[in-house]
Design a protein around this motif. Structure first.
Motif, PDB file in Angstrom:
ATOM      1  N   PRO A 266       0.844  -1.209   0.000  1.00 14.97           N
ATOM      2  CA  PRO A 266       0.000   0.000   0.000  1.00 14.97           C
ATOM      3  C   PRO A 266       0.877   1.255   0.000  1.00 14.97           C
ATOM      4  O   PRO A 266       1.607   1.514   0.963  1.00 14.97           O
ATOM      5  N   VAL A 267       0.823   2.011  -1.064  1.00 17.21           N
ATOM      6  CA  VAL A 267       1.686   3.178  -1.220  1.00 17.21           C
ATOM      7  C   VAL A 267       0.835   4.416  -1.449  1.00 17.21           C
ATOM      8  O   VAL A 267      -0.049   4.425  -2.315  1.00 17.21           O
ATOM      9  N   GLU A 268       1.115   5.461  -0.665  1.00 17.09           N
ATOM     10  CA  GLU A 268       0.508   6.773  -0.867  1.00 17.09           C
ATOM     11  C   GLU A 268       1.548   7.663  -1.536  1.00 17.09           C
ATOM     12  O   GLU A 268       2.679   7.792  -1.037  1.00 17.09           O
ATOM     13  N   PHE A 269       1.163   8.292  -2.646  1.00 19.56           N
ATOM     14  CA  PHE A 269       2.120   9.063  -3.429  1.00 19.56           C
ATOM     15  C   PHE A 269       1.659  10.516  -3.538  1.00 19.56           C
ATOM     16  O   PHE A 269       0.488  10.786  -3.815  1.00 19.56           O
ATOM     17  N   ALA A 270       2.611  11.430  -3.305  1.00 20.33           N
ATOM     18  CA  ALA A 270       2.292  12.849  -3.416  1.00 20.33           C
ATOM     19  C   ALA A 270       3.444  13.571  -4.084  1.00 20.33           C
ATOM     20  O   ALA A 270       4.614  13.330  -3.772  1.00 20.33           O
ATOM     21  N   GLU A 271       3.079  14.478  -5.002  1.00 20.96           N
ATOM     22  CA  GLU A 271       4.070  15.291  -5.704  1.00 20.96           C
ATOM     23  C   GLU A 271       3.749  16.765  -5.492  1.00 20.96           C
ATOM     24  O   GLU A 271       2.578  17.144  -5.420  1.00 20.96           O
ATOM     25  N   GLU A 272       4.788  17.568  -5.410  1.00 18.57           N
ATOM     26  CA  GLU A 272       4.614  19.005  -5.287  1.00 18.57           C
ATOM     27  C   GLU A 272       5.548  19.693  -6.274  1.00 18.57           C
ATOM     28  O   GLU A 272       6.740  19.386  -6.339  1.00 18.57           O
ATOM     29  N   ALA A 301       9.302  -4.972   4.613  1.00 15.15           N
ATOM     30  CA  ALA A 301       8.071  -4.553   5.290  1.00 15.15           C
ATOM     31  C   ALA A 301       6.892  -4.726   4.349  1.00 15.15           C
ATOM     32  O   ALA A 301       6.084  -3.819   4.163  1.00 15.15           O
ATOM     33  N   HIS A 302       6.800  -5.903   3.761  1.00 13.31           N
ATOM     34  CA  HIS A 302       5.743  -6.151   2.777  1.00 13.31           C
ATOM     35  C   HIS A 302       4.375  -6.025   3.419  1.00 13.31           C
ATOM     36  O   HIS A 302       4.106  -6.595   4.470  1.00 13.31           O
ATOM     37  N   GLY A 303       3.519  -5.235   2.790  1.00 12.67           N
ATOM     38  CA  GLY A 303       2.168  -5.032   3.289  1.00 12.67           C
ATOM     39  C   GLY A 303       2.015  -3.866   4.238  1.00 12.67           C
ATOM     40  O   GLY A 303       0.891  -3.487   4.576  1.00 12.67           O
ATOM     41  N   ASN A 304       3.128  -3.270   4.667  1.00 12.33           N
ATOM     42  CA  ASN A 304       3.061  -2.116   5.569  1.00 12.33           C
ATOM     43  C   ASN A 304       2.885  -0.826   4.769  1.00 12.33           C
ATOM     44  O   ASN A 304       3.460  -0.679   3.683  1.00 12.33           O
ATOM     45  N   PRO A 305       2.090   0.108   5.304  1.00 18.18           N
ATOM     46  CA  PRO A 305       1.860   1.368   4.585  1.00 18.18           C
ATOM     47  C   PRO A 305       3.162   2.114   4.295  1.00 18.18           C
ATOM     48  O   PRO A 305       4.035   2.214   5.150  1.00 18.18           O
ATOM     49  N   THR A 306       3.266   2.634   3.087  1.00 22.14           N
ATOM     50  CA  THR A 306       4.455   3.368   2.650  1.00 22.14           C
ATOM     51  C   THR A 306       4.024   4.691   2.038  1.00 22.14           C
ATOM     52  O   THR A 306       3.050   4.734   1.277  1.00 22.14           O
ATOM     53  N   ASN A 307       4.718   5.763   2.388  1.00 22.73           N
ATOM     54  CA  ASN A 307       4.406   7.094   1.871  1.00 22.73           C
ATOM     55  C   ASN A 307       5.576   7.608   1.033  1.00 22.73           C
ATOM     56  O   ASN A 307       6.732   7.566   1.483  1.00 22.73           O
ATOM     57  N   VAL A 308       5.257   8.081  -0.167  1.00 20.89           N
ATOM     58  CA  VAL A 308       6.263   8.639  -1.065  1.00 20.89           C
ATOM     59  C   VAL A 308       5.917  10.098  -1.321  1.00 20.89           C
ATOM     60  O   VAL A 308       4.803  10.413  -1.767  1.00 20.89           O
ATOM     61  N   TYR A 309       6.878  10.964  -1.026  1.00 19.81           N
ATOM     62  CA  TYR A 309       6.663  12.402  -1.226  1.00 19.81           C
ATOM     63  C   TYR A 309       7.828  12.950  -2.052  1.00 19.81           C
ATOM     64  O   TYR A 309       9.002  12.752  -1.711  1.00 19.81           O
ATOM     65  N   VAL A 310       7.499  13.625  -3.152  1.00 16.30           N
ATOM     66  CA  VAL A 310       8.509  14.215  -4.025  1.00 16.30           C
ATOM     67  C   VAL A 310       8.160  15.674  -4.257  1.00 16.30           C
ATOM     68  O   VAL A 310       7.029  15.988  -4.672  1.00 16.30           O
ATOM     69  N   ARG A 311       9.110  16.557  -3.958  1.00 17.13           N
ATOM     70  CA  ARG A 311       8.885  17.985  -4.174  1.00 17.13           C
ATOM     71  C   ARG A 311       9.947  18.523  -5.127  1.00 17.13           C
ATOM     72  O   ARG A 311      11.144  18.369  -4.907  1.00 17.13           O
ATOM     73  N   GLY A 322       8.845   6.870   3.411  1.00 17.35           N
ATOM     74  CA  GLY A 322       8.761   6.293   4.750  1.00 17.35           C
ATOM     75  C   GLY A 322       7.896   5.056   4.767  1.00 17.35           C
ATOM     76  O   GLY A 322       6.819   5.027   4.148  1.00 17.35           O
ATOM     77  N   THR A 323       8.342   4.026   5.486  1.00 20.44           N
ATOM     78  CA  THR A 323       7.597   2.769   5.593  1.00 20.44           C
ATOM     79  C   THR A 323       7.377   2.456   7.059  1.00 20.44           C
ATOM     80  O   THR A 323       8.336   2.449   7.853  1.00 20.44           O
ATOM     81  N   GLU A 324       6.159   2.218   7.433  1.00 23.37           N
ATOM     82  CA  GLU A 324       5.821   1.936   8.819  1.00 23.37           C
ATOM     83  C   GLU A 324       6.205   0.500   9.173  1.00 23.37           C
ATOM     84  O   GLU A 324       5.974  -0.431   8.390  1.00 23.37           O
ATOM     85  N   GLY A 325       6.817   0.345  10.343  1.00 23.84           N
ATOM     86  CA  GLY A 325       7.096  -0.999  10.851  1.00 23.84           C
ATOM     87  C   GLY A 325       8.130  -1.773  10.079  1.00 23.84           C
ATOM     88  O   GLY A 325       8.112  -3.009  10.096  1.00 23.84           O
ATOM     89  N   ALA A 326       9.050  -1.100   9.357  1.00 28.91           N
ATOM     90  CA  ALA A 326      10.093  -1.822   8.634  1.00 28.91           C
ATOM     91  C   ALA A 326      10.985  -2.551   9.626  1.00 28.91           C
ATOM     92  O   ALA A 326      11.447  -1.974  10.600  1.00 28.91           O
ATOM     93  N   LYS A 327      11.252  -3.839   9.364  1.00 28.90           N
ATOM     94  CA  LYS A 327      12.035  -4.654  10.292  1.00 28.90           C
ATOM     95  C   LYS A 327      13.532  -4.556  10.032  1.00 28.90           C
ATOM     96  O   LYS A 327      14.330  -4.946  10.864  1.00 28.90           O
ATOM     97  N   SER A 328      13.918  -4.118   8.852  1.00 28.58           N
ATOM     98  CA  SER A 328      15.345  -4.083   8.526  1.00 28.58           C
ATOM     99  C   SER A 328      15.618  -2.915   7.622  1.00 28.58           C
ATOM    100  O   SER A 328      14.752  -2.447   6.889  1.00 28.58           O
ATOM    101  N   SER A 329      16.832  -2.442   7.698  1.00 28.21           N
ATOM    102  CA  SER A 329      17.250  -1.334   6.844  1.00 28.21           C
ATOM    103  C   SER A 329      18.325  -1.761   5.873  1.00 28.21           C
ATOM    104  O   SER A 329      19.015  -0.939   5.305  1.00 28.21           O
TER     105      SER A 329
END
Length: 374
Positions: A266-272, A301-311, A322-329
């Motif tokens: 699940p990815v939320e995408f926003a551009e500015e 973090a498969h299935g965890n909400p992810t937000n993509v912001y590009v300005r 940003g990804t919520e609840g990512a277990k590893s980097s």
């Protein structure tokens, strides 16, 4: 089924083993007894334990015919001589021309001495066969000698062909390097000469504008913009010189996000703002940052909400994923280089890059200078 590429990657001894084993097995087949090379015309002798040993010493050295070609040739030649003197006449005698071809191709030192020694050895074998009552005439011995000499000649011809091809490739590589250096020098000359000359002229003019602050400020802004354009062009040129640089066009971020959503993320995408034409390589780097971060999100973090912001700013592009609840980097090769490689890309353009845990998730952030607007 073993692929050809995988087969070529194996050790040469493994590649040559099937030929040696096939020849050895064929030599012990009853229907093929006495069907091998018959030099001298001595009477055929029934197989015994010595015949088995002769077959082994004729065939098995072929396993190392490319790694130790001279050793292979010596052992095979001695075994072949015993084969003919004892009258076994095995199919394993076919190993001699194979060993000769390999030696002609792979022996790199003392080649002339090797040919002389082989000729002397063959002459000794011919004499020994005559003493044992060979019915072969001189013409037969000479014909066989020419045949084995031709086998050596085939290997020598292959060696010369490979050396010629290697030399041709070296010349092509050298010519390519010269052409690349010429192109680089031309590009650097165009970029540096044009921009730096303009900056010098403008700086000289600024010395006489101290009494006109407005004109001085405008001139200094022009110098600044020219310097930024010069840096943008130089950075773009350096990016092209990167061995990992791809000439393929950068993909669309919306398409990338949609592909990630289809993969179950699940990815939320926003551009500015909007991308500018003179963004240079900054847009490509921004795409790679988003691609790498989304790939990591899918893996860790498969299935965890992810937000993509590009300005898209006037002077830079800001990317935050940003990804919520990512277990590893841990970095993943989504772009083939990982997060460490992205940091290098951003640093080359004079930007800022960070990746780490924040607010219970994992955030990748980059600010990438995009040069001055057109």
């Amino acid at each position: 089924m073993i692929s050809l590429q995988r087969w070529r990657g194996w050790d040469v001894r493994v590649q040559d083993a099937p030929l040696a084993l096939l020849l050895a097995l064929g030599s012990v087949v009853p229907a093929l007894h006495d069907k091998g090379t018959q030099l001298g015309g001595l009477p055929n002798r029934p197989f015994d334990l010595l015949a088995i040993a002769v077959i082994a010493f004729e065939c098995l050295p072929l396993v190392v015919r490319r790694k130790w070609p001279l050793l292979c040739l010596v052992v095979v030649s001695i075994a072949f001589a015993v084969d003919q003197l004892r009258g076994y006449h095995t199919v394993a005698g076919t190993a001699l021309p194979i060993a000769l071809i390999s030696a002609g191709l792979h022996v790199s030192r003392h080649r002339r001495a090797t040919v002389i020694a082989l000729t002397a050895g063959y002459a000794g074998l011919a004499v020994a066969l005559q003493l044992r009552g060979a019915t072969e005439g001189v013409a037969g011995f000479v014909t066989f000698y020419l045949a084995i000499a031709a086998a050596w000649g085939v290997g020598a011809w292959l060696r010369l062909s490979r050396e010629a091809e290697a030399e041709r490739r070296r010349h092509v590589a050298a010519a390519t390097r010269v052409a690349e250096r010429t192109t680089i020098a031309r590009e650097l000359h165009d970029v540096v000469t044009h921009h730096v000359t303009a900056m010098v002229v403008q700086a000289e003019a600024a010395r006489y504008l101290t009494a006109a602050p407005e004109r001085l400020d405008q001139t200094l802004r022009t110098i600044t913009d020219t310097g930024r354009r010069s840096l943008t062009d130089l950075r773009h040129l350096l990016d092209l010189l990167n061995p990992d640089h791809s000439t393929e066009s950068v993909g669309d971020l919306r398409t990338l996000v949609e592909q990630t959503r289809l993969a179950g993320q699940p990815v939320e995408f926003a551009e500015e703002g909007e991308s500018t034409r003179d963004a240079g390589s900054a847009e490509a780097v921004a795409y790679r940052v988003v691609q790498e971060a989304l790939t990591n999100a899918l893996k860790y973090a498969h299935g965890n909400p992810t937000n993509v912001y590009v300005r898209y700013g006037e002077r830079d592009i800001t990317v935050e994923v940003g990804t919520e609840g990512a277990k590893s980097s841990a970095p993943v090769g989504g772009s083939g280089r990982g997060l460490a490689g992205l940091r290098e890309r951003v640093d080359v353009l004079g930007g800022e890059f960070s990746a780490g845990r924040r607010d219970g998730g994992f955030v990748v952030r980059a600010r990438i200078p995009a040069g001055s607007p057109a």
